[in-house]
Enzyme design. Structure first.
Site, PDB file in Angstrom:
ATOM      1  N   GLY A 168       1.018  -0.835   0.331  1.00 23.36           N
ATOM      2  CA  GLY A 168       0.197   0.018  -0.078  1.00 23.36           C
ATOM      3  C   GLY A 168       0.866   1.154   0.162  1.00 23.36           C
ATOM      4  O   GLY A 168       1.942   1.722  -0.358  1.00 23.36           O
ATOM      5  N   GLY A 169       0.380   2.239   0.512  1.00 26.71           N
ATOM      6  CA  GLY A 169       1.534   3.747   0.905  1.00 26.71           C
ATOM      7  C   GLY A 169       2.129   3.268   1.617  1.00 26.71           C
ATOM      8  O   GLY A 169       2.731   4.500   1.241  1.00 26.71           O
ATOM      9  N   GLY A 402      25.152  14.329 -28.436  1.00 27.16           N
ATOM     10  CA  GLY A 402      24.204  14.732 -26.928  1.00 27.16           C
ATOM     11  C   GLY A 402      24.742  14.462 -25.867  1.00 27.16           C
ATOM     12  O   GLY A 402      24.944  14.863 -24.533  1.00 27.16           O
ATOM     13  N   ALA A 403      25.004  12.799 -25.941  1.00 25.04           N
ATOM     14  CA  ALA A 403      25.036  11.629 -25.040  1.00 25.04           C
ATOM     15  C   ALA A 403      27.158  12.487 -24.043  1.00 25.04           C
ATOM     16  O   ALA A 403      26.912  12.557 -23.034  1.00 25.04           O
ATOM     17  CB  ALA A 403      25.813  10.272 -24.915  1.00 25.04           C
TER      18      ALA A 403
HETATM   19  C1  HXC Z   1      -3.639  -5.083  11.572  1.00 27.36           C
HETATM   20  C2  HXC Z   1      -2.764  -6.231  10.933  1.00 27.36           C
HETATM   21  C3  HXC Z   1      -2.473  -5.499   9.868  1.00 27.36           C
HETATM   22  C4  HXC Z   1      -2.540  -4.784   9.525  1.00 27.36           C
HETATM   23  C5  HXC Z   1      -1.541  -7.920   9.504  1.00 27.36           C
HETATM   24  N1  HXC Z   1      -2.296  -7.596  10.918  1.00 27.36           N
HETATM   25  N2  HXC Z   1      -1.757  -6.880   9.226  1.00 27.36           N
HETATM   26  N3  HXC Z   1      -3.621  -6.233  12.361  1.00 27.36           N
HETATM   27  N4  HXC Z   1      -3.859  -3.780  10.662  1.00 27.36           N
HETATM   28  N5  HXC Z   1      -2.771  -3.619   8.661  1.00 27.36           N
HETATM   29  C6  HXC Z   1      -2.429  -8.857  11.774  1.00 27.36           C
HETATM   30  C7  HXC Z   1      -3.228  -9.775  11.744  1.00 27.36           C
HETATM   31  O1  HXC Z   1      -4.439  -9.735  11.706  1.00 27.36           O
HETATM   32  C8  HXC Z   1      -2.565 -10.617  11.691  1.00 27.36           C
HETATM   33  O2  HXC Z   1      -2.836 -10.673  13.806  1.00 27.36           O
HETATM   34  C9  HXC Z   1      -1.163 -10.911  12.297  1.00 27.36           C
HETATM   35  O3  HXC Z   1      -0.779  -9.348  12.032  1.00 27.36           O
HETATM   36  C10 HXC Z   1       0.244 -11.422  11.295  1.00 27.36           C
HETATM   37  O4  HXC Z   1      -0.689 -11.100  10.069  1.00 27.36           O
HETATM   38  P1  HXC Z   1      -0.691 -12.583   9.074  1.00 27.36           P
HETATM   39  O5  HXC Z   1      -2.167 -12.239   8.193  1.00 27.36           O
HETATM   40  O6  HXC Z   1      -1.408 -13.614  10.122  1.00 27.36           O
HETATM   41  O7  HXC Z   1       0.455 -12.744   8.489  1.00 27.36           O
HETATM   42  P2  HXC Z   1       0.645 -13.086   7.078  1.00 27.36           P
HETATM   43  O8  HXC Z   1      -0.053 -14.780   7.019  1.00 27.36           O
HETATM   44  O9  HXC Z   1       2.054 -14.058   6.973  1.00 27.36           O
HETATM   45  O10 HXC Z   1       0.357 -11.687   6.218  1.00 27.36           O
HETATM   46  C11 HXC Z   1       1.219 -10.682   6.358  1.00 27.36           C
HETATM   47  C12 HXC Z   1       0.381  -9.540   5.508  1.00 27.36           C
HETATM   48  C13 HXC Z   1      -0.942  -9.461   5.683  1.00 27.36           C
HETATM   49  C14 HXC Z   1       0.783 -10.321   4.046  1.00 27.36           C
HETATM   50  C15 HXC Z   1       0.653  -8.582   5.392  1.00 27.36           C
HETATM   51  O11 HXC Z   1      -0.983  -9.700   7.125  1.00 27.36           O
HETATM   52  C16 HXC Z   1      -2.161  -8.488   5.009  1.00 27.36           C
HETATM   53  O12 HXC Z   1      -1.802  -8.888   4.182  1.00 27.36           O
HETATM   54  N6  HXC Z   1      -2.563  -7.784   6.216  1.00 27.36           N
HETATM   55  C17 HXC Z   1      -3.016  -6.137   5.881  1.00 27.36           C
HETATM   56  C18 HXC Z   1      -2.192  -6.015   4.184  1.00 27.36           C
HETATM   57  C19 HXC Z   1      -2.489  -4.157   3.592  1.00 27.36           C
HETATM   58  O13 HXC Z   1      -3.695  -4.240   3.658  1.00 27.36           O
HETATM   59  N7  HXC Z   1      -2.725  -3.672   4.650  1.00 27.36           N
HETATM   60  C20 HXC Z   1      -2.917  -2.078   4.322  1.00 27.36           C
HETATM   61  C21 HXC Z   1      -2.583  -1.198   3.367  1.00 27.36           C
HETATM   62  S1  HXC Z   1      -2.687   0.009   2.748  1.00 27.36           S
HETATM   63  P3  HXC Z   1      -3.239 -12.297  14.229  1.00 27.36           P
HETATM   64  O14 HXC Z   1      -3.505 -11.770  15.968  1.00 27.36           O
HETATM   65  O15 HXC Z   1      -3.953 -13.357  13.488  1.00 27.36           O
HETATM   66  O16 HXC Z   1      -1.781 -13.222  14.616  1.00 27.36           O
HETATM   67  C22 HXC Z   1      -1.420   1.086   4.188  1.00 27.36           C
HETATM   68  C23 HXC Z   1      -2.362   2.645   3.686  1.00 27.36           C
HETATM   69  C24 HXC Z   1      -1.373   3.381   3.852  1.00 27.36           C
HETATM   70  O17 HXC Z   1      -1.282   0.287   4.900  1.00 27.36           O
HETATM   71  C25 HXC Z   1      -1.644   4.547   3.293  1.00 27.36           C
HETATM   72  C26 HXC Z   1      -0.285   6.032   3.099  1.00 27.36           C
HETATM   73  C27 HXC Z   1      -0.445   6.728   2.280  1.00 27.36           C
END
Ligand code: HXC
Length: 512
Positions: A168-169, A402-403
């Site tokens: 993401g961001g 030019g290079a």
């Molecule tokens: C809260 C989160 C989290 C998140 C993971 N966890 N990402 N909790 N917010 N963004 C938690 C899970 O619930 C889980 O908790 C633990 O972390 C481990 O995650 P898993 O999914 O079990 O691990 P894994 O299988 O290794 O996968 C990792 C992952 C996946 C690929 C990162 O968790 C995922 O896709 N997360 C969401 C990613 C996402 O979409 N983020 C937002 C992006 S947008 P438990 O308690 O079950 O252990 C963004 C905006 C930024 O970031 C803005 C800037 C401009």
């Protein structure tokens, strides 16, 4: 000793703790924990943690019943080879290292300290992005970090190490920093992940193929360095920091050096007899610089230009060199962007620039024109023209069109330009030039092929050497390959106190 054993040894001598279960989970994935990473990054026992007791403020989705001391990120300062650095290390074992309001505040606090104290910032990234339960406050937290990355740009070196997911961001903080390191197989970076890609474009791609270390090293050029595991990566960062100054007002540290004299013989034999044959410019670089001191940046991306840090008499220099081994060393969009960004980093941080030139021109074609070789090529031109650090060029072989101007010519502000006797400085290659300017004579000749050859030789005799350029002062001296190191050592010494400033302005408008 493999890295697991080394880790056990390090942990014995360290006061840093961490629940064994959490450690095991990270290790199963081939990853160190946030604290272990800090142990490997910093000098032994130099880490001073800040904000260990910080707690999140969220009350949504059951978070009011859970507390995580430190809130998913370890922050503080310590030393690398005795020099101060500020560090944050995201802890994936706490809610996936996700970025909450307080997590962001902790990072911002050390960014502010790094900026105020003129010390590098190193971010160890391992995070699932914005903490989903917190909503807008975590998004605002990211924006606070981006803002500080930008404000600190050009003031202190900022290094991002990607050691897990970065989606993401969240990728934009690393993108705003100076250098990115990625760990192969366990880290990835993308704006939208494979699921979104599949929904929107129906393309099926794995995380690794979409945004793994290999993809970003070879295809996008987003990462500057890769390593096969966490420990190797952190060791690379430690070594890399020895080339860096602390901030824009200081010089990189000077180190002891060795130079093997036999390189002066080797350098005479590198160029092929035929000027159209390729060779590896890195062989020439190695013969000029202190032994084993070249650290190539973005080695696998836009291979037609080679950029990296090296040392000359123990001092850091930045090298930009055309690479005849890839696409004959032409300049294209990717190589111009790669070179331009590197030049700007060196200029920001007082790192003198050495350019080794062997370039047949810009890459022709619709693909390049339509993708904007004009404005992208201008980036490299702008970066050199604006740079005020000591700048030296050595023309090895071709300097065409030019290079020639773009590759740090005297007219865009280079301080000293040398050429080897093999240099060819002309508007274009002799064959093409003869075809254009003697078109009529060639077509009317009894034997056009022979006439063309004759005119090609005539043009080559006139321009395919460095003396015409030297006569006019575009080249300061014609030097032999074996003299190159000494000439450069003396030239860089003479430029040590160079003081040049740009016209007063807010900032320029580089063709981004
Ligand atoms: C809260 C989160 C989290 C998140 C993971 N966890 N990402 N909790 N917010 N963004 C938690 C899970 O619930 C889980 O908790 C633990 O972390 C481990 O995650 P898993 O999914 O079990 O691990 P894994 O299988 O290794 O996968 C990792 C992952 C996946 C690929 C990162 O968790 C995922 O896709 N997360 C969401 C990613 C996402 O979409 N983020 C937002 C992006 S947008 P438990 O308690 O079950 O252990 C963004 C905006 C930024 O970031 C803005 C800037 C401009």
């Amino acid at each position: 000793m493999d890295w697991n054993q080394e880790l056990i040894e390090k942990r014995k001598n360290s006061k840093l703790g961490g629940g064994q279960k959490r450690i095991d989970k990270q290790h199963e994935q081939g990853k160190l924990t946030a604290r272990e990473r800090i142990i490997f990054l910093l000098d032994d026992n130099s880490f001073q943690e800040m904000g260990m007791f910080i707690q999140h403020r969220s009350t949504s989705f059951g978070l009011d019943k859970q507390t995580f001391p430190g809130d998913g990120v370890v922050t503080g300062y310590g030393t690398i080879h005795g020099r101060l650095v500020y560090v944050f290390s995201q802890d994936f074992t706490v809610l996936g290292g996700s970025l909450s309001e307080t997590h962001a505040e902790k990072i911002c606090k050390i960014m502010d300290l790094a900026l105020k104290n003129g010390a590098p910032l190193i971010g160890l990234n391992d995070s699932g992005g914005a903490r989903i339960q917190e909503g807008v406050v975590s998004l605002a937290g990211y924006a606070d970090i981006f803002y500080r990355n930008t404000r600190a740009s050009g003031v202190i070196p900022q290094i991002s190490v990607i050691m897990g997911p970065c989606a993401g961001g969240a990728v934009y903080s690393p993108a705003l920093t100076d250098f990115i390191f990625m760990v192969e197989d366990t880290s990835y970076m993308f704006v939208t992940g494979p699921n979104v890609v599949k929904t929107v474009t129906h393309e099926e791609v794995s995380s690794e193929d979409l945004g793994g270390a290999k993809a970003h090293a070879e295809k996008s050029g987003v990462t500057h360095f890769t390593a096969s595991n966490d420990v190797e990566c952190l060791k690379k960062v430690r070594e890399f920091m020895t080339y860096m100054p602390q901030n824009y007002g200081e010089l990189a540290p000077s180190t002891k050096f060795k130079y093997s004299k036999n390189k002066q013989e080797i350098i005479q034999k590198i160029l092929p007899e035929n000027a159209n044959f390729p060779y590896d410019i890195r062989d020439i670089i190695d013969c000029i610089i202190d032994d084993n001191s070249f650290r190539e940046v973005q080695e696998l991306f836009a291979k037609n230009i080679v950029v990296g840090f090296a040392r000359l008499e123990g001092r850091t220099i930045g090298i930009v060199a055309n690479q005849p081994n890839a696409l004959a060393g032409v300049l294209d969009i990717d190589s111009s962007k790669k070179g331009g960004r590197f030049v700007r980093f060196c200029d920001s941080f007082n790192i003198p620039l050495l350019v080794l030139e062997d370039v047949p021109g810009f890459l022709p074609g619709t693909d390049q024109e339509w993708k904007g070789i004009i404005s992208n090529g201008a980036k490299l031109l702008y970066a050199f023209s604006e740079a005020t650090v000591p700048r030296i060029t050595v023309i090895i072989r071709k300097a065409y069109g030019g290079a020639f101007d773009v590759m740090n010519s005297k007219n865009i502000g280079a301080d000293l330009n040398f050429a080897w006797p093999t240099a060819e400085i002309a508007v274009m290659g002799a064959k093409g030039a003869a075809e254009i300017i003697f078109k009529k004579e060639i077509s009317e000749a009894n034997n056009p092929e022979e006439k063309w050859k004759e005119k090609e030789t005539e043009y080559a005799t006139m321009f395919a050497n460095p003396y015409k350029a030297a006569e006019r002062g575009f080249v300061d001296d014609v030097i032999l390959p074996e003299e190159t190191r000494l000439k450069l050592v003396l030239a860089f010494r003479s430029l040590e106190n160079k003081a040049e400033s740009l016209p007063r302005k807010k900032h320029g408008n580089i063709p981004l």
